[in-house]
Design a protein around this motif. Structure first.
Motif, PDB file in Angstrom:
ATOM      1  N   PRO A  96       1.018  -1.319  -0.107  1.00 27.57           N
ATOM      2  CA  PRO A  96      -0.085   0.071  -0.086  1.00 27.57           C
ATOM      3  C   PRO A  96       0.829   1.296   0.046  1.00 27.57           C
ATOM      4  CG  PRO A  96       0.129  -1.117   2.143  1.00 27.57           C
ATOM      5  CD  PRO A  96       0.956  -1.778   1.328  1.00 27.57           C
ATOM      6  N   SER A  97       0.200   2.404  -0.239  1.00 29.00           N
ATOM      7  CA  SER A  97       1.026   3.805  -0.352  1.00 29.00           C
ATOM      8  C   SER A  97       1.409   3.941   1.098  1.00 29.00           C
ATOM      9  CB  SER A  97       0.031   4.748  -1.065  1.00 29.00           C
ATOM     10  OG  SER A  97      -1.074   5.109   0.109  1.00 29.00           O
ATOM     11  N   VAL A 157      -1.612   4.854   3.232  1.00 29.75           N
ATOM     12  CA  VAL A 157      -2.322   3.992   3.572  1.00 29.75           C
ATOM     13  C   VAL A 157      -1.684   3.152   4.920  1.00 29.75           C
ATOM     14  CG1 VAL A 157      -3.435   1.620   3.159  1.00 29.75           C
ATOM     15  CG2 VAL A 157      -3.550   3.778   1.561  1.00 29.75           C
ATOM     16  N   ARG A 158      -0.387   3.029   4.674  1.00 28.80           N
ATOM     17  CA  ARG A 158       0.572   2.373   5.822  1.00 28.80           C
ATOM     18  C   ARG A 158       0.194   3.146   7.021  1.00 28.80           C
ATOM     19  NH1 ARG A 158       5.323  -0.485   4.182  1.00 28.80           N
ATOM     20  NH2 ARG A 158       5.259  -1.354   2.403  1.00 28.80           N
TER      21      ARG A 158
END
Lengths: 145, 130
Positions: free
Chosen positions: B91-92, B95-96
């Protein structure tokens, strides 16, 4: 700040569930993840339900009454089965992580001895232990209900 | 505070050993009590979730400590493991951060709730069974 290098996960979800022609350990890895996700989901709900014991007998009986029935009994069995597998396989993984089940490094002389073959007997023992615990759990849970 | 993943992974393994022993004990008492004949932990009948049995265990200090240790180890092991699985989907960074934040809030919240239940439950059980 240096740019973080990322690698595309080309297989996505398929990479999680499909072990292809890899050995049985690859499928144990998949099952380890599935049981782990199931157990953490159960734990989150279990904490909320059992917190009612702090409020006394009436609250306890009410909250336990809400999670009683054949479906929950089967769910209880799945939790025990999931724990038995996850614990037995997890112990194998910890011992491999520590380097105690991989064997010593040696010159590659045919027929080659791989670290997978070194740990395999222990894997079989652990899976047999998990199977025994799952059967015991099933007998205890379903005989009691 | 930034904690390198090798350190978190080491804690993940340490938590797994704690769980193997203490959660194993919990599972045995709760779900294998008949077959293993563990009546000493459930002296008020075979059903370990009957209130009398629950109160009997809850009022013992050793069980309060075990519950809190299992809770902390279980939440860390489970949530860190889930985070690792989700991060494999690449994930980006945004998002992380959301996932890490959500799991931190969930973990701390449930740790507080569970610890309160273990300590307050002991007080309740002691008062009711005195």
């Amino acid at each position: 700040m240096p740019e973080k290098r990322t690698y595309p996960n080309r297989l996505g979800l398929n990479g999680w569930v499909f072990g292809g022609r890899w050995g049985v350990e690859r499928y144990l890895f998949i099952l380890h993840r599935l049981t782990g996700l199931g157990l953490i989901t159960y734990l989150l709900m279990h904490i909320v339900v059992t917190a009612s014991r702090a409020l006394g007998a009436e609250w306890w009986d009410r909250s336990i009454g809400a999670v009683t029935g054949p479906i929950f009994t089967f769910g209880e069995f799945l939790v025990v089965a999931g724990f038995a597998f996850h614990a037995a396989n997890g112990l194998r993984l910890v011992l491999i992580e520590m380097g105690w089940l991989t064997g010593k490094a040696e010159e590659p002389i045919y027929p080659y001895k791989t670290s997978l073959n070194v740990q395999r007997p222990f894997m079989i023992v652990m899976m047999a232990l998990a199977a025994v615990l799952i059967v015991m759990g099933g007998v205890d849970i379903f005989a009691a209900h | 505070m930034r904690m390198p993943h090798t350190k978190l992974w080491s804690w993940h393994i340490i938590a797994s050993v704690v769980l193997l022993v203490l959660l194993g004990l919990h599972i045995a008492i709760m779900h294998l009590n008949d077959i293993l004949n563990l009546a000493g932990f459930n002296p008020y009948g075979a059903n370990p979730i009957d209130w009398e049995n629950v109160a009997f265990r809850t009022k013992q200090l050793s069980f309060t400590i075990i519950y809190i240790l299992v809770l902390a180890a279980g939440l860390f092991h489970g949530l860190y493991g889930t985070q690792t699985i989700l991060f494999e989907l690449n994930p980006s960074p945004r998002v992380r951060n959301w996932i890490t934040g959500l799991f931190l809030i969930m973990g701390i919240g449930l740790l507080v709730l569970g610890t309160w239940a273990a300590i307050a439950g002991r007080t309740t059980a002691l008062a009711l069974t005195r």
